[in-house]
Design an enzyme around this catalytic site. Structure first.
Site, short mmCIF file in Angstrom:
data_model
loop_
_atom_site.label_atom_id
_atom_site.label_comp_id
_atom_site.label_asym_id
_atom_site.label_seq_id
_atom_site.Cartn_x
_atom_site.Cartn_y
_atom_site.Cartn_z
N ARG A 63 0.83 -1.21 0.00
CA ARG A 63 0.00 0.00 0.00
C ARG A 63 0.86 1.26 0.00
O ARG A 63 0.54 2.25 -0.67
CB ARG A 63 -0.91 -0.02 1.24
CG ARG A 63 -1.89 1.15 1.30
CD ARG A 63 -2.95 0.90 2.35
NE ARG A 63 -3.85 2.02 2.48
CZ ARG A 63 -3.93 2.81 3.55
NH1 ARG A 63 -3.17 2.55 4.60
NH2 ARG A 63 -4.77 3.81 3.58
N HIS A 67 0.64 4.29 -2.74
CA HIS A 67 0.39 5.67 -2.35
C HIS A 67 1.56 6.58 -2.73
O HIS A 67 1.37 7.78 -2.95
CB HIS A 67 0.13 5.75 -0.84
CG HIS A 67 -1.25 5.34 -0.46
ND1 HIS A 67 -2.06 6.08 0.38
CD2 HIS A 67 -1.99 4.26 -0.82
CE1 HIS A 67 -3.22 5.47 0.55
NE2 HIS A 67 -3.20 4.36 -0.17
N ASN A 95 -3.43 8.83 4.29
CA ASN A 95 -2.15 8.18 4.56
C ASN A 95 -1.87 7.98 6.04
O ASN A 95 -0.82 7.44 6.41
CB ASN A 95 -1.00 9.00 3.96
CG ASN A 95 -0.96 8.92 2.45
OD1 ASN A 95 -1.50 7.99 1.85
ND2 ASN A 95 -0.34 9.90 1.83
N HIS A 192 -5.76 -5.95 -2.76
CA HIS A 192 -6.61 -6.01 -1.56
C HIS A 192 -6.79 -7.43 -1.05
O HIS A 192 -7.47 -7.63 -0.04
CB HIS A 192 -7.98 -5.38 -1.84
CG HIS A 192 -7.95 -3.88 -1.85
ND1 HIS A 192 -9.04 -3.11 -2.19
CD2 HIS A 192 -6.95 -3.00 -1.56
CE1 HIS A 192 -8.72 -1.83 -2.11
NE2 HIS A 192 -7.45 -1.74 -1.73
#
Length: 500
Positions: A63, A67, A95, A192
Site C-alpha cells: 500500500r 500511495h 495516509n 486487496h
C-alpha cells in the site's frame, strides 16, 4: 582451464560495464550491479525479517508503494515528514493509516553503511513492496531500479488517490490518467487480497441498505463496526496470503469497500473479475505486469551531468588477470596494471574489484549465503498418530531448491525438536517461476512412534530402517508360480516361497 575462466571473466565485466552508457539517465534492472551489488539482498532480508515478526506488514508495504507512486510519481515523497511551513503527504487523512516506515528506515540504514548515498528511498520502497508480495505467496518478478528521490511532498497532492467510495467509472478515469487500462486497474485492485480496512472506510454502506452487499456479510460488518471506527475487517479470508480469494469474495457480494464490489457489478469489469477468480495464474501474471508499470510512473531524473560530476574520476584501466589467491577452491584475486583511462564508471568498477580483492567479502553470493525462509500453515496436532502435521512453504529466491536435510535442521530449531530423525518432509513441488516450494511435514513425538506409523520407504530415507535387497529373479519366479494356483493353495505357495 585458467584461460577459459579468464576469458569468461573478461566477457562478464564487459557486459556489466557496457550497460552503463554515458549520458543515459533512466531505470535499469542492473542499476546497482556495480555501485551497490548487495542492495537487493539487504532489502529482501530486512523485509523477510520484518514479515516473520508481523505478517500484516506485507499489505502495508504494498500500500505504501501504491500511495507513493500514485501521487507525483514513484519518488519516495510519502516518506517525507511535515515541517512548520509544509504539511507533507504522510499526514494526509488517506495516509494516516500507512505502516511499515520502520522497515524502510532499517533497510536504508544498512544500505548507507555499505553504499553511502547510492540507493534511493524510492527504490527501497519499490523493492520492499515486491519482496512483500513474494513473501506472502504472490508472484515473483523483478523491477527496474534507478529512481531518484523527490523533494516535493504536499498534502494537497493526495487528492489524486482513489477513494473507497469511487464507482467503476471514477476508478477507470483515475487509473486512466496514470496510463492504466481497466484490466490493469482490476489487477492492481487485487492487492486487496492482503490486509484489512478500518470501519470508517465502509461504514457508510451499512447506514443505508446497499443492494450490492450480501445481507449476511453486512451483519458481519455491523458487528465489526460496533467496536468503533478503528475496528478492522479483512478484505478476504486470508489477509496475510497473496491469492485470488479477493475476487471470489466479490462474486459472493462480500466485497469490503464499495470500490471493490462495483468491479463485479459493472459489466465492463465483471468478466475480468470472473477470469481472475477462476484462474489465479492469470491474475498473478497481470498483477506483476501492472506493478512493474506502476513502478515507472513519473520517475524523477537528476539534472544532466549530476552523476558524471560525482563519478568522473581517473582510475586504472579495467584490465585484470585472473589468478589463484591461495591454494584451495574458490580463491581468486584481481591484479590491475598501472594503465590509466578517464572513465565515468571506473569508480563503480573499482568498487567491484575491491570486493574481489577483499579476503572477507565477495561479489557473488554462494548457495549457502542466499536466504531461505520457512513458513508452516494448516498446522495440526494429531494425537492418534502421535505427531504434528503441517504444510511447509519454502521461499528460496536465487536457489533452485532446498535440501531436505537443511529443511529438517531449520524445522528442528523452529519447534525445538531434539532428534531431527523424527522429522519427515516429503512431496515438495516448486512453484511456477521458481523461488518457492511447497510440501508436507511431519514431526513425531518419538522415534518409536515414527517407526510405528510411517511407511517403510520414508523410514529408509530417514535412516531409521534398512532396505532389504532381493533378487529380481526370485521375485518373478514366485509371482509366476502363484499364477498357476488359486485360493488357499496360492496363499500357501506364496508363504513357502517367502520362507525360502
Amino acid at each position: 582451464m585458467v584461460m577459459a575462466k579468464l576469458l569468461s571473466l573478461f566477457i562478464m565485466l564487459e557486459v556489466m560495464l557496457s550497460s552503463f552508457q554515458l549520458g543515459v539517465d533512466g531505470l535499469r534492472m542492473d542499476y546497482y550491479t556495480i555501485s551497490c551489488p548487495f542492495a537487493e539482498a539487504i532489502v529482501k532480508n530486512t523485509v523477510n525479517r520484518a514479515l516473520q515478526n508481523d505478517p500484516t506488514l506485507a499489505a502495508a508495504l504494498v500500500r505504501m508503494h501504491f500511495h507513493d507512486c500514485f501521487v507525483e510519481g514513484c519518488d519516495g515523497s510519502v516518506l517525507i515528514d511535515s515541517t512548520k511551513d509544509n504539511t507533507a503527504e504522510k499526514d494526509s487523512p488517506g495516509n494516516l493509516s500507512l505502516r511499515g516506515y520502520q522497515v524502510i528506515d532499517d533497510a536504508k540504514e544498512q544500505l548507507e553503511e555499505k553504499c553511502p548515498g547510492i540507493v534511493s528511498c524510492a527504490d527501497i520502497v519499490a523493492m520492499a513492496a515486491r519482496d512483500a508480495v513474494f513473501w506472502a505467496g504472490g508472484p515473483v518478478y523483478d523491477i527496474p531500479k534507478g529512481r531518484k528521490d523527490g523533494r516535493r511532498s504536499k498534502i494537497e497532492d493526495t487528492i489524486n488517490l482513489p477513494f473507497p467510495s469511487f464507482n467503476t467509472s471514477e476508478l477507470i478515469k483515475a487509473f486512466g490518467l496514470r496510463g492504466f487500462t481497466a484490466q490493469e486497474m482490476v489487477a492492481l485492485s487485487g492487492a486487496h487480497t492482503l490486509g484489512v480496512a478500518r470501519c470508517s472506510s465502509f461504514k457508510n454502506r451499512l447506514t443505508n441498505t446497499d443492494p450490492i452487499l450480501d445481507p449476511d456479510f453486512a451483519n458481519t460488518l455491523s458487528k465489526t463496526c460496533s467496536a468503533g471506527d478503528n475496528a478492522e475487517q479483512p478484505f478476504d479470508a486470508t489477509p496475510t496470503t497473496f491469492d485470488n480469494l479477493y475476487f471470489n469474495a466479490l462474486i459472493k457480494k462480500n466485497g469490503l469497500l464499495f470500490a471493490d464490489q462495483v468491479l463485479y457489478t459493472t459489466p465492463k469489469t465483471r468478466a475480468i473479475v470472473n477470469g481472475y477468480a477462476t484462474n489465479q495464474a492469470m491474475f498473478f501474471f497481470d498483477f506483476q505486469q501492472a506493478m512493474v508499470k506502476m513502478g515507472t510512473l513519473d520517475v524523477k531524473e537528476g539534472p544532466t551531468g549530476e552523476d558524471a560530476a560525482r563519478f568522473h574520476l581517473i582510475f586504472p584501466q579495467l584490465f585484470a588477470f585472473y589468478l589463484p589467491r591461495n591454494p584451495g577452491p574458490g580463491g581468486y584475486r584481481f591484479l590491475v596494471p598501472s594503465l590509466s583511462l578517464s572513465c565515468r564508471w571506473c569508480y563503480r568498477a573499482t568498487v567491484l574489484l575491491s570486493l574481489f580483492n577483499s579476503p572477507s567479502k565477495g561479489f557473488f553470493l554462494t548457495m549457502a549465503d542466499k536466504a531461505v525462509t520457512i513458513r508452516t500453515r494448516k498446522f495440526m496436532t494429531n494425537r492418534l498418530l502421535s505427531r504434528k502435521q503441517f504444510i511447509i512453504d519454502v521461499l528460496h529466491p536465487g536457489r533452485p531448491n532446498v535440501s531436505k536435510a537443511e529443511l529438517k535442521e531449520k524445522l528442528a530449531r523452529m519447534y525445538e525438536v531434539k532428534d531431527p530423525n523424527s522429522i519427515f518432509v516429503f512431496k515438495f513441488r516448486t512453484h511456477f517461476g521458481g523461488g518457492k516450494s511447497t510440501g508436507f511435514g511431519l514431526i513425531y513425538d518419538s522415534i518409536e512412534s515414527a517407526k510405528k506409523y510411517e511407511p517403510k520407504y520414508r523410514l529408509i530415507r530417514n535412516g531409521l530402517d534398512t532396505k532389504v535387497e532381493k533378487s529380481r529373479k526370485q521375485v518373478k519366479e514366485r509371482k509366476n508360480r502363484a499364477k498357476k494356483l488359486r485360493g488357499v493353495k496360492k496363499t500357501k505357495a506364496s508363504e513357502a516361497g517367502k520362507k525360502k
